[in-house]
Design a protein around this motif. Structure first.
Motif, PDB file in Angstrom:
ATOM      1  N   THR A   1       0.799  -1.179  -0.042  1.00 18.28           N
ATOM      2  CA  THR A   1       0.001  -0.060  -0.065  1.00 18.28           C
ATOM      3  C   THR A   1       0.799   1.215  -0.104  1.00 18.28           C
ATOM      4  O   THR A   1       2.101   1.088   0.161  1.00 18.28           O
TER       5      THR A   1
ATOM      6  N   TRP B   1      -3.285   7.057  -0.457  1.00 20.94           N
ATOM      7  CA  TRP B   1      -4.250   6.949  -1.517  1.00 20.94           C
ATOM      8  C   TRP B   1      -4.113   7.630  -2.663  1.00 20.94           C
ATOM      9  O   TRP B   1      -4.465   7.350  -3.708  1.00 20.94           O
TER      10      TRP B   1
ATOM     11  N   SER C   1      -4.948  -0.581  -1.959  1.00 21.79           N
ATOM     12  CA  SER C   1      -5.026   0.639  -1.795  1.00 21.79           C
ATOM     13  C   SER C   1      -5.952   1.419  -0.750  1.00 21.79           C
ATOM     14  O   SER C   1      -5.665   2.619  -0.441  1.00 21.79           O
ATOM     15  N   ASP C   2      -6.649   0.537  -0.099  1.00 22.86           N
ATOM     16  CA  ASP C   2      -7.468   1.049   1.132  1.00 22.86           C
ATOM     17  C   ASP C   2      -7.166   0.700   2.482  1.00 22.86           C
ATOM     18  O   ASP C   2      -8.076   0.705   3.429  1.00 22.86           O
TER      19      ASP C   2
ATOM     20  N   LEU D   1      -9.675   0.753   6.874  1.00 27.17           N
ATOM     21  CA  LEU D   1      -9.296   1.765   5.728  1.00 27.17           C
ATOM     22  C   LEU D   1      -8.550   2.776   6.104  1.00 27.17           C
ATOM     23  O   LEU D   1      -8.529   3.324   6.994  1.00 27.17           O
ATOM     24  N   GLN D   2      -7.878   3.446   4.989  1.00 28.49           N
ATOM     25  CA  GLN D   2      -7.079   4.701   5.176  1.00 28.49           C
ATOM     26  C   GLN D   2      -8.470   5.795   5.531  1.00 28.49           C
ATOM     27  O   GLN D   2      -9.366   5.847   4.705  1.00 28.49           O
TER      28      GLN D   2
ATOM     29  N   THR E   1     -10.075   7.968   2.663  1.00 34.61           N
ATOM     30  CA  THR E   1     -11.184   7.484   1.930  1.00 34.61           C
ATOM     31  C   THR E   1     -12.563   7.417   2.661  1.00 34.61           C
ATOM     32  O   THR E   1     -13.675   7.088   2.036  1.00 34.61           O
ATOM     33  N   GLN E   2     -12.869   7.887   3.925  1.00 37.31           N
ATOM     34  CA  GLN E   2     -14.063   7.895   4.826  1.00 37.31           C
ATOM     35  C   GLN E   2     -14.698   9.123   4.269  1.00 37.31           C
ATOM     36  O   GLN E   2     -14.256  10.241   3.869  1.00 37.31           O
TER      37      GLN E   2
END
Length: 317
Positions: free
Chosen positions: A124, A127, A144-145, A198-199, A202-203
């Motif tokens: 990873t 992002w 990626s996440d 998750l990163q 991205t949220q």
């Protein structure tokens, strides 16, 4: 016992934050916490190294420092697609060949990809640069996440704060959950985050104060030895199970059940490190019901057994 030598390889323009992630975890001496690491910084060309924020840092060690490293950290690389020199690539490969752990924070993954150490493996990065990494290095299986990916000998993290998560994860692997928790508390950090989360970038927008899971998480963590279920968590929060699951995904990047299992395993690790309780008693105290269940969960998630973990990290080892 010989101290673990961590060497950070910097390159102009160097991000001070990514370097600071590694330095704070591995290079800061805290009087009340055992110190297990020696930390050093090196560069391909020793001397002043420009940073991304307008000042230069003085680095006195060259690539030869990597020959003595037990862990090599590449704390970012700017711009990400800038080719590393053949000398840097070979120095990192040579360190890996002799058994050093190779770690990338944020865009440092681009350097690891250039060495070929990520070919056929998941990795990873931040992002924002994930598409670049996937395009430039199709041999790498992009995750990626997630916050970080650790293969044991090679590890990568997402951007900025995820670098701290990865460094603390490595400390947990080296010296146990309780020791890593001491460092995290000293750094005034929230509880351990698993790499599969998750990163945060991205949220959706941050939760409103009355939607925060923090009170529920604190309540559940203090009751691990009780019959906690997703239904009980939802009832305590005054939510439907579907809404609870959505908020866990939004705020933590995981499900209520997986979060609860992670906390129980963390509690079990701490008991194995600091007490001589039988495995059956440990399982009961953390809500995993039986020694058989605890052993199965340890094998699935940690790749070891409770007994082996205690022999490695227990205070009487």
């Amino acid at each position: 016992m010989r101290r673990h030598r961590v060497v950070a390889l910097v390159n102009p323009p160097q991000s001070p934050f990514e370097l600071g992630c590694a330095a704070e975890v591995f290079g800061t001496v805290r009087p009340d916490i055992p110190d297990h690491y020696d930390f050093r910084v090196c560069a391909e060309r020793p001397g002043p190294v420009r940073t991304t924020v307008g000042y230069a840092m003085l680095v006195d060690a060259g690539l030869s420092a990597l020959r003595e490293a037990d862990t090599v950290i590449v704390p970012g690389w700017q711009p990400p697609t800038t080719p590393a020199s053949s000398a840097v690539v070979e120095a990192v490969r040579a360190a890996h060949r002799r058994g050093a752990r190779i770690v990338a924070i944020c865009t440092g993954a681009f350097v690891l990809a250039q060495t070929g150490l990520l070919d056929g493996r998941s990795a990873t990065t931040h992002w924002r640069h994930a598409a670049q990494l996937a395009s430039a290095f199709p041999e790498v299986e992009l995750a990626s996440d997630v916050l970080y990916v650790d293969h044991g000998d090679v590890a990568t993290s997402a951007g900025t704060g995820a670098g701290i998560d990865l460094c603390l994860h490595l400390v947990r692997s080296d010296h146990g959950a309780a020791h890593a928790a001491q460092i995290a508390r000293h750094m005034v950090l929230p509880p351990h985050r698993e790499g599969s989360q998750l990163q945060y970038a991205t949220q959706p927008a941050p939760a409103k104060p009355d939607e925060s899971l923090a009170p529920l998480l604190e309540w559940a963590t203090s009751r691990l030895d009780t019959a906690l279920t997703v239904d009980r968590l939802a009832a305590q929060a005054g939510l439907s199970t579907r809404t609870l699951a959505r908020r866990f995904t939004e705020q933590l990047g995981t499900s209520p059940g997986q979060w609860l299992l992670g906390r129980r395993l963390d509690a079990a690790r701490a008991l194995l490190e600091h007490t001589d309780l039988p495995v059956e008693a440990v399982a009961t105290r953390v809500g995993l019901a039986s020694a058989v269940n605890l052993r199965r969960r340890f094998r699935e998630h940690l790749g070891t057994t409770p007994g082996a973990y205690r022999r490695t990290f227990g205070e009487t080892r």
